[in-house]
Design a protein around this motif. Structure first.
Motif, PDB file in Angstrom:
ATOM      1  N   CYS A  99       0.817  -1.219   0.000  1.00 31.48           N
ATOM      2  CA  CYS A  99       0.000   0.000   0.000  1.00 31.48           C
ATOM      3  C   CYS A  99       0.850   1.268   0.000  1.00 31.48           C
ATOM      4  N   LEU A 100       2.120   1.153   0.359  1.00 32.59           N
ATOM      5  CA  LEU A 100       2.942   2.337   0.584  1.00 32.59           C
ATOM      6  C   LEU A 100       3.064   3.258  -0.629  1.00 32.59           C
ATOM      7  N   PRO A 101       3.269   2.753  -1.878  1.00 30.79           N
ATOM      8  CA  PRO A 101       3.372   3.691  -3.007  1.00 30.79           C
ATOM      9  C   PRO A 101       2.125   4.541  -3.194  1.00 30.79           C
ATOM     10  N   ILE A 102       0.945   3.939  -3.045  1.00 27.98           N
ATOM     11  CA  ILE A 102      -0.302   4.702  -3.211  1.00 27.98           C
ATOM     12  C   ILE A 102      -0.460   5.705  -2.080  1.00 27.98           C
ATOM     13  N   VAL A 103      -0.172   5.269  -0.846  1.00 27.36           N
ATOM     14  CA  VAL A 103      -0.258   6.179   0.298  1.00 27.36           C
ATOM     15  C   VAL A 103       0.677   7.366   0.104  1.00 27.36           C
ATOM     16  N   ALA A 104       1.887   7.094  -0.384  1.00 24.37           N
ATOM     17  CA  ALA A 104       2.855   8.171  -0.602  1.00 24.37           C
ATOM     18  C   ALA A 104       2.330   9.172  -1.626  1.00 24.37           C
ATOM     19  N   ARG A 105       1.754   8.678  -2.732  1.00 31.58           N
ATOM     20  CA  ARG A 105       1.231   9.578  -3.764  1.00 31.58           C
ATOM     21  C   ARG A 105       0.102  10.439  -3.218  1.00 31.58           C
ATOM     22  N   LEU A 106      -0.808   9.816  -2.483  1.00 29.05           N
ATOM     23  CA  LEU A 106      -1.947  10.558  -1.944  1.00 29.05           C
ATOM     24  C   LEU A 106      -1.494  11.621  -0.948  1.00 29.05           C
ATOM     25  N   THR A 107      -0.608  11.234  -0.025  1.00 31.20           N
ATOM     26  CA  THR A 107      -0.185  12.190   0.995  1.00 31.20           C
ATOM     27  C   THR A 107       0.614  13.333   0.389  1.00 31.20           C
ATOM     28  N   ARG A 108       1.412  13.042  -0.643  1.00 35.10           N
ATOM     29  CA  ARG A 108       2.122  14.127  -1.310  1.00 35.10           C
ATOM     30  C   ARG A 108       1.143  15.100  -1.977  1.00 35.10           C
ATOM     31  N   GLU A 109       0.094  14.546  -2.604  1.00 38.28           N
ATOM     32  CA  GLU A 109      -0.897  15.402  -3.258  1.00 38.28           C
ATOM     33  C   GLU A 109      -1.631  16.258  -2.228  1.00 38.28           C
ATOM     34  N   TYR A 110      -2.037  15.612  -1.111  1.00 38.66           N
ATOM     35  CA  TYR A 110      -2.728  16.365  -0.067  1.00 38.66           C
ATOM     36  C   TYR A 110      -1.810  17.427   0.541  1.00 38.66           C
ATOM     37  N   ALA A 111      -0.519  17.058   0.724  1.00 35.18           N
ATOM     38  CA  ALA A 111       0.430  18.021   1.281  1.00 35.18           C
ATOM     39  C   ALA A 111       0.585  19.226   0.353  1.00 35.18           C
ATOM     40  N   SER A 112       0.586  18.972  -0.961  1.00 29.52           N
ATOM     41  CA  SER A 112       0.697  20.063  -1.929  1.00 29.52           C
ATOM     42  C   SER A 112      -0.510  20.996  -1.840  1.00 29.52           C
ATOM     43  N   ARG A 113      -1.700  20.408  -1.682  1.00 30.13           N
ATOM     44  CA  ARG A 113      -2.903  21.237  -1.578  1.00 30.13           C
ATOM     45  C   ARG A 113      -2.881  22.068  -0.304  1.00 30.13           C
ATOM     46  N   TRP A 114      -2.447  21.451   0.814  1.00 32.84           N
ATOM     47  CA  TRP A 114      -2.366  22.197   2.070  1.00 32.84           C
ATOM     48  C   TRP A 114      -1.305  23.291   1.969  1.00 32.84           C
ATOM     49  N   ALA A 115      -0.212  23.005   1.254  1.00 37.88           N
ATOM     50  CA  ALA A 115       0.828  24.023   1.095  1.00 37.88           C
ATOM     51  C   ALA A 115       0.287  25.232   0.335  1.00 37.88           C
ATOM     52  N   ASP A 116      -0.512  24.979  -0.717  1.00 35.41           N
ATOM     53  CA  ASP A 116      -1.144  26.085  -1.453  1.00 35.41           C
ATOM     54  C   ASP A 116      -2.069  26.878  -0.540  1.00 35.41           C
ATOM     55  N   ARG A 158      -2.858  36.530   2.693  1.00 30.80           N
ATOM     56  CA  ARG A 158      -3.969  37.353   3.192  1.00 30.80           C
ATOM     57  C   ARG A 158      -3.641  37.948   4.555  1.00 30.80           C
ATOM     58  N   ALA A 159      -2.909  37.165   5.395  1.00 29.30           N
ATOM     59  CA  ALA A 159      -2.527  37.699   6.709  1.00 29.30           C
ATOM     60  C   ALA A 159      -1.628  38.914   6.573  1.00 29.30           C
ATOM     61  N   ARG A 160      -0.703  38.871   5.584  1.00 24.34           N
ATOM     62  CA  ARG A 160       0.181  40.017   5.365  1.00 24.34           C
ATOM     63  C   ARG A 160      -0.616  41.231   4.859  1.00 24.34           C
ATOM     64  N   VAL A 161      -1.583  40.985   3.987  1.00 28.00           N
ATOM     65  CA  VAL A 161      -2.418  42.082   3.471  1.00 28.00           C
ATOM     66  C   VAL A 161      -3.211  42.713   4.599  1.00 28.00           C
ATOM     67  N   GLU A 162      -3.814  41.870   5.444  1.00 29.21           N
ATOM     68  CA  GLU A 162      -4.641  42.400   6.529  1.00 29.21           C
ATOM     69  C   GLU A 162      -3.812  43.180   7.531  1.00 29.21           C
ATOM     70  N   ALA A 163      -2.542  42.724   7.694  1.00 29.62           N
ATOM     71  CA  ALA A 163      -1.684  43.400   8.686  1.00 29.62           C
ATOM     72  C   ALA A 163      -1.111  44.719   8.161  1.00 29.62           C
ATOM     73  N   GLU A 206      -0.029  29.094   1.769  1.00 31.19           N
ATOM     74  CA  GLU A 206       0.496  30.283   1.107  1.00 31.19           C
ATOM     75  C   GLU A 206      -0.583  31.343   0.951  1.00 31.19           C
ATOM     76  N   GLN A 207      -1.805  30.904   0.588  1.00 30.03           N
ATOM     77  CA  GLN A 207      -2.902  31.866   0.457  1.00 30.03           C
ATOM     78  C   GLN A 207      -3.220  32.512   1.804  1.00 30.03           C
ATOM     79  N   ALA A 208      -3.207  31.684   2.880  1.00 35.60           N
ATOM     80  CA  ALA A 208      -3.498  32.215   4.210  1.00 35.60           C
ATOM     81  C   ALA A 208      -2.436  33.217   4.644  1.00 35.60           C
ATOM     82  N   GLU A 209      -1.159  32.914   4.367  1.00 34.39           N
ATOM     83  CA  GLU A 209      -0.082  33.828   4.750  1.00 34.39           C
ATOM     84  C   GLU A 209      -0.165  35.127   3.967  1.00 34.39           C
TER      85      GLU A 209
END
Length: 318
Positions: free
Chosen positions: A287-304, A312-317, A307-310
């Protein structure tokens, strides 16, 4: 006489389990029972069955050996009725599975297994599955957990280090060593979370909490031993490392998030994130290759998202 399958039913309810085909087996082709009874077949019970032989369900036979998993009294009833074949369904179970099925069948219907039969079954299951919990074995053989525990203590054999319950969860038998490890880890890093220590010590967070409370009371202050070399250490938290537990607790108490749908959705997603990556060691390798692909994809989405949250925080500040 060959094996003559019954015609399959024309229709069956949607979603119903597909029944195994019924075949007619010659009596002389059958072997003995998978789970023998100490007292053998009860003749009076077999004679009673022989009087209503047409209404009896088919017996269950292990396909590989033709040993009888369920139905010895029905077989005897057919013999008493002067017949030479019997309706049966074939099972592909291996010997261990067939034995468990035989025990289960004979404690749920027909003439129940005697106490001696069930105790013998418990001894066999404990020998074959030493890691099963007393309750799990008891459920399989129709005894109490205390009875199985007593049988286990008197049986000779290798003692497993853990128990696996009916729920599939693995629990250590003796938490004393894990408590020792937890005490040492807590003495090194008092600020460590319960889950961190529990993961490293191999015990539950509740047990770690009890150890910590006892240490705070001074109950076990003199009972701290060195951590064995094979125990995974907790890495000290660097100043820049995020304390996810503390941050999540702060967010979950923020009314502006708790009382809006968007906020509640975000909190649920954050709280449902994996608490630790140590579970990788427990995953099946395929299962590890599939788990790795999924978690990398989810990590990429969270990273995006981060960045959007940071931004907006800079704009608001500003």
């Amino acid at each position: 006489m060959g094996l003559d399958p019954e015609p399959a039913a024309a229709t069956r309810p949607t979603g119903a389990a597909i029944p195994r085909p019924v075949v007619y087996l010659p009596l002389d082709a059958l072997a003995g029972p998978v789970c023998p009874r100490f007292g053998g077949v009860d003749e009076s019970h077999a004679r009673l069955l022989a009087e209503s032989i047409d209404a009896l369900p088919p017996i269950v036979v292990q396909a590989r050996t033709y040993r009888i998993i369920d139905g010895m009294h029905r077989l005897r009833a057919v013999v008493l009725a002067g017949q030479f074949e019997i309706a049966a369904v074939l099972s592909d179970e291996d010997d261990d599975q067939a034995y468990l099925s035989a025990v289960a069948a004979n404690i749920s219907h027909g003439l129940p297994l005697s106490l001696a039969d069930r105790r013998a079954a418990a001894a066999r299951v404990v020998a074959r599955y030493p890691e099963w919990s007393d309750r799990r074995v008891a459920k399989a053989v129709g005894l109490s957990g205390k009875t199985v525990g007593a049988l286990r203590r008197t049986a000779a054999g290798t003692e497993a280090a853990v128990r696996i319950g009916s729920d599939g969860r693995v629990r250590p038998i003796d938490s004393a060593r894990g408590r020792e490890v937890a005490r040492e880890l807590l003495s090194r890093r008092p600020e460590a979370s319960l889950r961190e220590v529990a993961s490293a010590a191999g015990i539950s967070p509740a047990t770690v909490r009890d150890v910590r409370d006892r240490m705070n009371r001074g109950d076990l202050a003199d009972d701290v031993r060195p951590v064995p070399d094979n125990v995974r250490a907790i890495k000290p938290r660097t100043p820049d490392e995020v304390d996810c537990g503390r941050l999540l607790r702060n967010l979950s108490h923020d009314p502006s998030l708790r009382y809006t749908e968007v906020g509640r959705t975000l909190l649920r997603r954050l709280l449902n994130q994996p608490a630790t990556v140590t579970v990788v060691e427990e995953l099946p390798p395929h299962c590890l290759p599939i788990v790795a692909r999924l978690t990398r994809e989810y990590a990429s989405r969270w990273a995006d998202f981060a960045e959007q949250a940071e931004r907006r925080a800079r704009v608001e500040a500003a």
